[in-house]
Structures are given as C-alpha cells and as structure tokens.
Design a protein around this motif. Structure first.
Motif, PDB file in Angstrom:
ATOM      1  N   LEU A  74      10.136   5.213  48.899  1.00 11.92           N
ATOM      2  CA  LEU A  74      10.587   4.391  49.566  1.00 11.92           C
ATOM      3  C   LEU A  74       9.907   4.356  50.935  1.00 11.92           C
ATOM      4  O   LEU A  74       9.934   5.667  51.889  1.00 11.92           O
ATOM      5  CB  LEU A  74      12.002   4.025  49.993  1.00 11.92           C
ATOM      6  CG  LEU A  74      12.150   3.275  51.327  1.00 11.92           C
ATOM      7  CD1 LEU A  74      11.619   2.001  51.549  1.00 11.92           C
ATOM      8  CD2 LEU A  74      13.456   2.967  52.163  1.00 11.92           C
ATOM      9  N   ASP A  75       8.694   3.869  51.849  1.00 11.99           N
ATOM     10  CA  ASP A  75       7.653   4.067  52.569  1.00 11.99           C
ATOM     11  C   ASP A  75       7.371   5.524  53.159  1.00 11.99           C
ATOM     12  O   ASP A  75       7.662   5.993  53.370  1.00 11.99           O
ATOM     13  CB  ASP A  75       8.609   4.167  53.827  1.00 11.99           C
ATOM     14  CG  ASP A  75       9.151   2.570  53.601  1.00 11.99           C
ATOM     15  OD1 ASP A  75       8.857   1.566  53.449  1.00 11.99           O
ATOM     16  OD2 ASP A  75      10.603   2.535  54.857  1.00 11.99           O
ATOM     17  N   MET A  76       6.399   5.930  52.079  1.00 10.28           N
ATOM     18  CA  MET A  76       5.953   6.829  51.802  1.00 10.28           C
ATOM     19  C   MET A  76       4.255   6.969  51.485  1.00 10.28           C
ATOM     20  O   MET A  76       4.557   7.332  50.085  1.00 10.28           O
ATOM     21  CB  MET A  76       6.766   7.872  50.633  1.00 10.28           C
ATOM     22  CG  MET A  76       7.553   7.947  51.172  1.00 10.28           C
ATOM     23  SD  MET A  76       8.818   9.493  49.894  1.00 10.28           S
ATOM     24  CE  MET A  76       7.491  10.655  50.124  1.00 10.28           C
ATOM     25  N   PRO A  77       3.609   5.893  51.533  1.00  9.95           N
ATOM     26  CA  PRO A  77       2.492   5.244  50.526  1.00  9.95           C
ATOM     27  C   PRO A  77       1.531   5.963  50.929  1.00  9.95           C
ATOM     28  O   PRO A  77       0.362   6.886  49.764  1.00  9.95           O
ATOM     29  CB  PRO A  77       2.282   4.146  52.020  1.00  9.95           C
ATOM     30  CG  PRO A  77       3.024   3.744  52.895  1.00  9.95           C
ATOM     31  CD  PRO A  77       4.350   4.872  53.089  1.00  9.95           C
ATOM     32  N   PHE A  78       1.448   7.256  52.066  1.00 10.32           N
ATOM     33  CA  PHE A  78       0.310   7.813  52.133  1.00 10.32           C
ATOM     34  C   PHE A  78       0.575   9.655  51.297  1.00 10.32           C
ATOM     35  O   PHE A  78       0.170  10.730  51.588  1.00 10.32           O
ATOM     36  CB  PHE A  78      -0.019   7.829  53.509  1.00 10.32           C
ATOM     37  CG  PHE A  78      -1.005   6.295  54.044  1.00 10.32           C
ATOM     38  CD1 PHE A  78      -1.519   6.384  53.201  1.00 10.32           C
ATOM     39  CD2 PHE A  78       0.401   6.362  54.573  1.00 10.32           C
ATOM     40  CE1 PHE A  78      -2.369   5.173  53.100  1.00 10.32           C
ATOM     41  CE2 PHE A  78       0.208   5.134  55.352  1.00 10.32           C
ATOM     42  CZ  PHE A  78      -0.790   3.609  54.631  1.00 10.32           C
ATOM     43  N   GLY A 100      10.028  -0.548  52.730  1.00  4.96           N
ATOM     44  CA  GLY A 100      10.569  -1.408  52.821  1.00  4.96           C
ATOM     45  C   GLY A 100      10.721  -2.707  53.964  1.00  4.96           C
ATOM     46  O   GLY A 100      11.955  -3.671  53.432  1.00  4.96           O
ATOM     47  N   THR A 101      10.016  -3.215  54.763  1.00  2.00           N
ATOM     48  CA  THR A 101       9.522  -4.254  55.540  1.00  2.00           C
ATOM     49  C   THR A 101       9.672  -5.242  54.648  1.00  2.00           C
ATOM     50  O   THR A 101       9.347  -5.993  54.927  1.00  2.00           O
ATOM     51  CB  THR A 101       8.084  -3.793  56.595  1.00  2.00           C
ATOM     52  OG1 THR A 101       8.678  -2.970  57.608  1.00  2.00           O
ATOM     53  CG2 THR A 101       8.299  -4.639  57.307  1.00  2.00           C
ATOM     54  N   GLN A 102       8.445  -5.226  53.977  1.00  3.43           N
ATOM     55  CA  GLN A 102       7.953  -5.531  52.418  1.00  3.43           C
ATOM     56  C   GLN A 102       9.471  -6.536  52.131  1.00  3.43           C
ATOM     57  O   GLN A 102       9.031  -7.512  51.541  1.00  3.43           O
ATOM     58  CB  GLN A 102       6.901  -5.043  51.780  1.00  3.43           C
ATOM     59  CG  GLN A 102       5.383  -5.270  52.663  1.00  3.43           C
ATOM     60  CD  GLN A 102       4.774  -4.975  51.841  1.00  3.43           C
ATOM     61  OE1 GLN A 102       4.735  -5.266  50.605  1.00  3.43           O
ATOM     62  NE2 GLN A 102       2.952  -4.525  52.027  1.00  3.43           N
TER      63      GLN A 102
END
Length: 366
Positions: free
Chosen positions: A151-155, A165-167
């Motif tokens: 979760l929320d770790m794209p990089f 999480g936003t999307q």
C-alpha cells in the motif's frame, strides 16, 4: 446494508520454517500449527455467523504444498457450505497453468477471484472485486476490494503490486482487504479503508506478538460513506519473542541459565519460540556456552535460540592508565571510540575487548 466478514491472509500452508532447521520436530510441528490455525478460523467464521470469508493471498506455498494439504484446506472450507469463501492468489500461491487454483476442484462455496472478477452477495448488498480494474464500482452496494500487495509504496524496492490508497478511495471502494505483509494494518490509506490482519500464525522472529484475523462489520446506506467496525481476534498457537537479557557478573552457564529462565517466564509461555540475545560483562576468563544453555532450558520453550553478546569484564579506565602496551592500546581505542558515531563506536569497543582478550589470554573466542 450490512455485511460481516472474516478476513485473513498469508497463512502459507506448508511453509518450510527453515529458521527452525536443526531443532528436531519443530518445523514439522509448526506446519501442523498452520493447519490447526485454519481449522480455528473456520470455527470462528461459523460461530460468528460471518456472511463471507475473505482470504487475501498466500493461502499455501506453491513450491511445497502437496495434494494432501489442498484436500485438507478444501475439507475445512466445506465445513461452512453456506458461507462464500473468496480467495485471491498471492505471490506464494499464484494462479498458474497446472497450479491448484487452476486444476484442482474446489468446493462450491469457494470462489477464486482473478483480476476481472466480481463476486456479488445480493443478500447483503455487497460486491467484492478481485482487482482495482474489475468493473465499475456501484455506490448502491458495499464495495470491497481484495488486494495482495503493498500500500502506497510505488517507489520502494520492497513494493509488490503496489496500490494507491487515494486511487482506491476515489474509485469508490468502501473497504480494502489487504494481504502480503504479515503485520497488522488497521484503517490505513487516504480514507482509512485498508485493513490487513497479518499472518494468522507468525512465521518468524520478525513477526512478534499476537496473530489472527479480522472480524469486520460494514454498514452503509446506498450512496453514503460506509461505517467500518473491524475487530482483531487472536488465534495463533505460538508467538515469536525476541529478548535481550543482561547476565553481567555471571561466572557459570548455570547462573546465566537461571536469569534467562526467569525472563522467559515473564515474557511468554512454554509454547512460544524465543530468540534471546545475552549481553553484559562477565569475569575475564569465564566462558558462557550458548548451546549448553539451550540444552539446559529445553523444557522452558517450544524453541530456544541463544546468541552470546557478552564481553569480558575489564576495568577499562584502570587499564588505560597502565604504562604498558596493554595500556597504550586501551587508551588509543577509547579515544577513537569517543570521537566516532554510535555504530562505529560499538565496533571499536568490540575490537578493544577482543584485543585485550588476545593480549591477556593469547587467544580470541569469537
């Protein structure tokens, strides 16, 4: 609208437990513990009258699991024929040609959700989505996303199938049942809709504390924001516990073992797994035998590992004042430690103790 979920993931049925290698019977017993954990989860779904069970990936180990374990899993799910069991594959149990998800006959109440799949529960007004891209989200339903990934770790280099999480919130999901990491997550993400129960049975010393599942009740009026009430339920047989124990002043293994035994009793149960790091200063010349301590305390824990980080009890201040090679060595090393950062200072002090041991004893025990 209202739905009650039992959510878990990352059971890792038939995990090899390589960290317990050498401990007779322990890896085998831990694999049996995983089976018992699944049975308790099904008991919980039944007793709590869950509307559905969500399995968020890594139910079993693709490289280790045989047909007998899959039959066991199916037998457990067949105990609750009236409760849908929704499964998404993870990275340890991928849906591949020839895999159990592809070729094995699963009970009628079990549904393996792929990327484009949506499960609809008309009785509860709920839709469960196998991926972010699985069809349009209908605000007239309770919309649940199942995802196995980060979760929320794209990089991050640790990111596996990262999700925003936003999307997810913008798409209209009311709840996201997350799997992959073995630690508990409650109300994460931009809108607080991400929940990860962690592993039902801990798999290593980096998974301390109680482990189990979420019993989650979601209520929603059509078009309105959902109300989430997630309750964590511990179901694990054993816990992994890390301890640091000071054995300063101990001259014998028996003395050190007595202190360690007390700390084990204070921290956990005989069914738990302990990794104990012993520290402190012991009289010069005394030897602590970690393996012997493990044998002495074998009946105090299901599994015990002792790491010896003790150091000889030297009076460094007095030694540094000696007019000798020993004193010069101690002074220089203490000066270097004083002007170093914490990590380097620890290494310098360790080298100082090793050096004094070499000078005094003619040998180093590392």
């Amino acid at each position: 609208m209202k739905v009650k979920l039992l959510q878990f993931g990352d059971l890792h049925m038939d995990a090899p437990f390589t960290s317990l290698s050498g401990a007779e019977g322990r890896p085998s017993q831990r694999r049996q513990d995983l089976k018992q954990a699944l049975a308790r989860l099904i008991d919980l779904a039944e007793s709590e009258k869950a509307d559905m069970v969500l399995v968020c990936g890594d139910l079993y180990e693709h490289g280790y699991t045989g047909k007998s374990s899959i039959h066991y899993i199916c037998d457990q799910f067949m105990r609750i024929p009236g409760i849908p069991v929704l499964i998404i594959p993870g990275n340890h149990d991928p849906k591949l040609p020839g895999s159990y998800y592809s070729d094995h006959p699963w009970p009628p109440n079990v549904h393996i959700l792929g990327n484009g799949d949506i499960f609809e529960s008309r009785g509860t007004g709920t839709k469960v989505y196998g991926s972010m891209d699985a069809g349009p989200v209908d605000s007239a339903y309770i919309n649940i996303l199942m995802h196995h990934g980060t979760l929320d770790m794209p990089f991050s280099t640790d990111a596996f199938r990262p999700i925003s999480g936003t999307q997810a919130a913008e798409r209209g999901f009311d709840y996201c049942a997350l799997g992959h990491f073995h630690s508990r997550v409650c109300g994460a993400g931009a809108q607080g809709i991400f929940y990860n129960a962690g592993s039902p049975e801990p798999l290593g010393f980096d998974e301390e504390g109680d482990h189990g599942a979420f019993l989650t009740v979601i209520e929603k009026e059509p078009g309105e924001k959902a109300e989430i009430n997630a309750r964590f339920v511990s179901i694990c047989t054993r816990r992994f516990i890390n301890l640091t124990v000071d054995v300063t002043g101990c001259c014998t293994n028996e003395q050190a073992a007595a202190i360690i035994s007390t700390e084990i009793g204070n921290a956990g149960r005989k069914d738990d797994l302990f990794r104990i790091r012993i520290k402190g200063r012991i009289p010069a010349g005394a030897e602590i035998d970690a393996a012997r301590i493990v044998r002495q305390l074998a009946d105090r824990a299901f599994f015990l590992k002792v790491i010896d980080d003790t150091v000889p009890d030297y009076d460094l201040s007095a030694i540094s004042r000696e007019k000798s090679l020993r004193g010069l060595f101690a002074r220089k090393m203490l000066e270097r430690a004083a002007c170093s950062d914490e990590e380097m200072s620890d290494l310098v002090m360790q080298a100082l103790y090793y050096g004094l041991e070499a000078i005094d004893e003619g040998k180093i025990c590392i």
